[in-house]
Design a protein around this motif. Structure first.
Motif, PDB file in Angstrom:
ATOM      1  N   SER A  33       0.849  -1.180   0.000  1.00  0.00           N
ATOM      2  CA  SER A  33       0.000   0.000   0.000  1.00  0.00           C
ATOM      3  C   SER A  33       0.890   1.237   0.000  1.00  0.00           C
ATOM      4  N   THR A  35       0.890   4.796   0.803  1.00  0.00           N
ATOM      5  CA  THR A  35       0.018   5.604   1.657  1.00  0.00           C
ATOM      6  C   THR A  35       0.523   7.042   1.711  1.00  0.00           C
ATOM      7  N   LEU A  40      -5.019  10.601  -2.577  1.00  0.00           N
ATOM      8  CA  LEU A  40      -5.330   9.284  -3.138  1.00  0.00           C
ATOM      9  C   LEU A  40      -5.025   9.240  -4.635  1.00  0.00           C
ATOM     10  N   TYR A  43      -3.391   6.145  -6.878  1.00  0.00           N
ATOM     11  CA  TYR A  43      -3.849   4.757  -6.809  1.00  0.00           C
ATOM     12  C   TYR A  43      -4.057   4.116  -8.181  1.00  0.00           C
ATOM     13  N   SER A  44      -4.673   4.821  -9.100  1.00  0.00           N
ATOM     14  CA  SER A  44      -4.949   4.227 -10.422  1.00  0.00           C
ATOM     15  C   SER A  44      -3.649   3.812 -11.106  1.00  0.00           C
ATOM     16  N   ARG A  47      -2.109   0.793  -9.222  1.00  0.00           N
ATOM     17  CA  ARG A  47      -2.805  -0.466  -9.502  1.00  0.00           C
ATOM     18  C   ARG A  47      -2.377  -1.032 -10.861  1.00  0.00           C
ATOM     19  N   GLN A  59      -5.332   0.148  -1.938  1.00  0.00           N
ATOM     20  CA  GLN A  59      -5.514   1.591  -1.870  1.00  0.00           C
ATOM     21  C   GLN A  59      -5.373   2.066  -0.433  1.00  0.00           C
ATOM     22  N   TYR A  79      -7.447   2.527   4.683  1.00  0.00           N
ATOM     23  CA  TYR A  79      -7.276   1.513   3.650  1.00  0.00           C
ATOM     24  C   TYR A  79      -8.612   1.170   2.996  1.00  0.00           C
TER      25      TYR A  79
END
Length: 275
Positions: A33, A35, A40, A43-44, A47, A59, A79
């Protein structure tokens, strides 16, 4: 291995998302993760890159908060928020506070050392905030220091008496944990020993406001980790661990995978999120 705490150049890490994930794969991390503080937005991409390198990406975000009762800083890891849009305004507010603090600290440092604002900002590219390490990096660039956490850092940025330290109250911790619940995320208190948050942790746990606690972190001694495990058992909290990796900006030596979360505790985290 499962590492649930690290940072990229989107906040105060020195490595980009792809290099972090590539390194995670090299050292055998299967679940990671990233962080970053109060954002945020990575994240895309994380991933997608996780699929490329064979690393499961969870995430996560480390949210800045303030314990008004004790007038202390606290960080809450969130999370797997199922409705992450509910966190966006809170994250934006915290980033704005951090930028204001960063700009004020730059001006204070410039009054003592002839650096430029641009010499700091060039180390913040891709980051929506200004962190103390970015200012220290500019000072290192110009030869005023050789290390991030040495004598000059203590002189300028010691939390109690640093000549250039600027403090602001971040959003109230109760508001933060309530919003995490509203986002259908899992709330875990980050490194409670780092900011002396034990009283707050017990209060949140007793009220059922927190889901877990980060036990395995470089800031906690073996004795303190055992103390945290006992509290986690008492209140049925999920126990997590993470490297808190910042690359070049690490406060203490900590590589990816230096501290980890067990498979059993990760399964509990997923179950708490309904997965």
């Amino acid at each position: 291995m499962i590492d649930l705490h690290c940072h990229s150049t989107l906040s105060d890490g020195s490595l980009g998302i792809e290099e972090i994930i590539r390194q995670a794969a090299r050292v055998g991390i299967t679940t990671l993760s990233i962080t970053d503080h109060d954002t945020l937005s990575g994240y895309s991409r994380a991933r997608f890159l996780g699929e490329k390198y064979g690393v499961n990406i969870v995430q996560g975000v480390e949210m800045s908060a303030w314990d008004t009762k004790r007038q202390a800083k606290v960080h809450i890891l969130c999370y797997l928020p199922q409705k992450p849009d509910r966190l966006e305004m809170l994250c934006l507010k915290s980033r704005e506070i951090r930028r204001e603090v960063g700009n004020e600290m730059i001006e204070k440092v410039k009054a003592q050392y002839p650096i430029t604002t641009d010499s700091v900002l060039r180390h913040c590219k891709g980051c929506e905030s200004i962190f103390k390490v970015h200012i220290m990096r500019a000072l290192i660039d110009y030869g005023y220091a050789l290390e991030f956490y040495g004598d000059l850092d203590a002189k300028l940025f010691h939390p109690q008496n640093g000549s250039c330290i600027v403090n602001r109250a971040y959003p109230d911790v109760m508001h933060v944990v309530n919003l995490i619940r509203a986002s259908h995320g899992v709330a875990v208190m980050a490194h409670p020993m780092l900011y002396h948050n034990m009283e707050l942790l017990e209060e949140l746990a007793a009220e059922g406001k927190i889901d877990g606690v980060e036990v395995d972190h470089y800031s906690a001694s073996p004795k303190e980790r055992e103390q945290l495990r006992q509290m986690a058992a008492r209140y049925d909290l999920i126990v997590t661990g993470g490297s808190d990796f910042h690359g070049l900006y690490n406060q203490k030596p900590s590589h990816l995978g230096a501290n980890t979360t067990t498979e059993e505790e990760f399964a509990r985290l997923l179950a708490r999120n309904g997965q």
